[in-house]
Design a protein around this motif. Structure first.
Motif, short mmCIF file in Angstrom:
data_model
loop_
_atom_site.label_atom_id
_atom_site.label_comp_id
_atom_site.label_asym_id
_atom_site.label_seq_id
_atom_site.Cartn_x
_atom_site.Cartn_y
_atom_site.Cartn_z
N PHE A 44 21.48 59.46 73.30
CA PHE A 44 22.49 60.09 72.46
C PHE A 44 22.83 61.49 72.97
CE2 PHE A 44 20.68 57.20 69.16
CZ PHE A 44 21.85 56.53 68.84
N VAL A 45 24.09 61.86 72.81
CA VAL A 45 24.47 63.27 72.90
C VAL A 45 24.03 63.90 71.58
CG1 VAL A 45 26.39 64.90 73.05
CG2 VAL A 45 26.42 62.79 74.42
N ASN A 46 23.33 65.03 71.68
CA ASN A 46 22.83 65.71 70.48
C ASN A 46 23.99 66.09 69.56
OD1 ASN A 46 21.01 66.92 68.76
ND2 ASN A 46 20.83 68.79 69.96
N ARG A 47 23.90 65.69 68.31
CA ARG A 47 25.00 65.97 67.37
C ARG A 47 25.04 67.46 67.00
NH1 ARG A 47 24.71 60.64 63.34
NH2 ARG A 47 23.35 59.45 64.71
N PRO A 48 26.24 67.97 66.74
CA PRO A 48 26.37 69.39 66.37
C PRO A 48 25.94 69.63 64.92
CG PRO A 48 28.53 68.36 66.40
CD PRO A 48 27.56 67.32 66.89
N VAL A 49 24.63 69.59 64.72
CA VAL A 49 24.05 69.70 63.38
C VAL A 49 23.46 71.10 63.19
CG1 VAL A 49 22.21 68.81 61.88
CG2 VAL A 49 23.61 67.24 63.21
N ALA A 50 23.53 71.61 61.97
CA ALA A 50 22.98 72.92 61.64
C ALA A 50 21.54 73.03 62.12
CB ALA A 50 23.06 73.13 60.14
N GLY A 51 21.23 74.15 62.80
CA GLY A 51 19.88 74.40 63.27
C GLY A 51 19.57 73.87 64.66
N ASN A 52 20.56 73.21 65.31
CA ASN A 52 20.29 72.51 66.56
C ASN A 52 20.75 73.25 67.82
OD1 ASN A 52 19.11 70.37 65.31
ND2 ASN A 52 20.50 68.82 66.11
N SER A 53 21.18 74.49 67.70
CA SER A 53 21.86 75.14 68.83
C SER A 53 20.99 75.24 70.08
CB SER A 53 22.36 76.53 68.42
OG SER A 53 21.27 77.37 68.06
N ASP A 54 19.67 75.39 69.93
CA ASP A 54 18.80 75.54 71.10
C ASP A 54 18.67 74.27 71.94
OD1 ASP A 54 18.36 78.17 70.44
OD2 ASP A 54 16.17 78.03 70.44
#
Length: 378
Positions: free
Chosen positions: A269-279
């Motif tokens: 999966f491409v990492n979803r743009p979810v809160a807390g995931n920026s790193d």
């Protein structure tokens, strides 16, 4: 059944320096923290960049302003409390809001908020909906972690689903084969249940979440084997995560070790743009390059994996990213008319999600909620 001790207070992780623990309290006050001793023992505490550590130990980037709570608009998929129906033949039952440990990149972090209630201890409304919807032939039990439930509870759900003739496949979304493999191979009652209800005509699948090859220990292999012996088919899915598995050699090792253990590589999966995931975020171009370089190092068995974005509009497969263009296909679609559609869009160097590709809006629109009484985590 001896089980590892669970830890929910960051202060108890004495391998982390006290000063750092104090900083991390700000994160654990916002996002829930949980891990167990078995998994902590996989961490190399001498390495501050240890990938297993990054999987479960909070990071200060979780406080950055980024993304949304429900990046794939799952709230729109609910038909009754606890049951999502996005794709025609598949229903999801959200059966747990607890996991063996909490991955810091989880795309359902919203479930662990006190003001959100999506998981249902009583799945009756969902099962009744499934029984009345004959096109649904497979049901995914997820959350949270579906195998964290007591075996008695799992039996109740499985027996009710197996009483519905058109449900051919039951799937369990779980990271317990690597978070707590003993829960699986030491629970004979669970394995007997699987053996009873995973038949040649109606199979049970475990959708494992193995993110790094170091998670595949002797204990994990023993859990995989116990599931295989009980007639369960095990497949794996993982996002590509910055600092954890964004290395072609690491990813190739994961594909090999999964194949050797008889676990089918299913989705990257491409990492979803979810809160807390920026790193954990990588650009689409980088993700594609890493995956292709990893696949070049493995056999055809490893190459079966598909790279997808689990987008609001469907699963969008990344076929290639070359010369500033993204070549995509709807591998699964909320709207049946979109299924299989081939798309070519410009791909800026900094694009990390389908919504970042110029012209993407021509191919989808924001979904309308199916059950308006359910409130949004966003």
């Amino acid at each position: 059944m001896a089980q590892p001790k669970y830890i929910t207070n960051i202060e108890k992780i004495t391998q982390i320096p006290k000063e750092e623990r104090e900083k991390l309290k700000k994160i654990t006050n916002k996002y829930v923290f949980r891990v167990n001793e078995y998994y902590l023992n996989l961490i190399n505490w001498d390495d501050p960049n240890d990938p297993i550590r990054k999987l479960v130990i909070p990071n200060e980037g979780e406080l950055n302003e980024y993304g949304s709570w429900d990046a794939s608009d799952e709230e729109a998929n609910y038909v009754v409390p606890g049951c999502q129906h996005k794709y025609k033949t598949t229903a999801l039952l959200i059966v747990s809001e607890v996991c063996g440990a909490y991955c810091r990149f989880c795309f359902r972090k919203r479930l662990f908020r006190s003001d959100v209630k999506e998981a249902m201890s009583d799945v009756t409304p969902g099962i009744e909906y499934i029984a009345q919807t004959p096109e649904i032939n497979n049901v995914l039990l997820t959350g949270g972690d579906s195998l964290i439930l007591a075996t008695k509870k799992i039996r109740q759900i499985v027996e009710r689903l197996r009483a519905i003739d058109h449900v051919k496949i039951i799937r369990f979304g779980s990271k317990l084969p690597v978070f707590n493999p003993m829960r699986i191979y030491e629970d004979q009652e669970l394995l007997d249940l699987f053996r009873q209800y995973s038949t040649p005509e109606k199979r049970i699948y475990v959708m494992a979440h193995v993110n790094h090859p170091r998670e595949i220990t002797e204990e994990a292999r023993k859990a995989f084997q116990a599931l295989h012996d009980a007639g369960v088919i095990v497949v794996n899915q993982t996002p590509i995560l910055k600092g954890i598995n964004d290395d072609p050699e690491v990813l190739a090792e994961l594909l090999d070790k999964l194949s050797w253990a008889g676990v089918t590589p299913y989705y990257f999966f491409v990492n979803r743009p979810v809160a807390g995931n920026s790193d954990f975020v990588l650009t689409l171009e980088k993700v594609y390059q890493i995956v292709e370089q990893a696949k070049a190092r493995t056999s055809g068995l490893g190459k079966r994996v598909r790279l997808v974005m689990s987008h609001s509009s469907g699963k969008i497969e990344i076929l290639a990213i070359e010369n500033g263009k993204a070549y995509l296909k709807y591998h699964q679609s909320r709207d049946d008319e979109q299924y299989g559609k081939f798309i070519v869009l410009d791909c800026p160097k900094d694009a990390t999600w389908f919504d970042d590709l110029p012209g993407n809006e021509k191919y989808w629109k924001k979904p309308v909620k199916k059950a308006t009484q359910l409130s949004s985590a966003n």
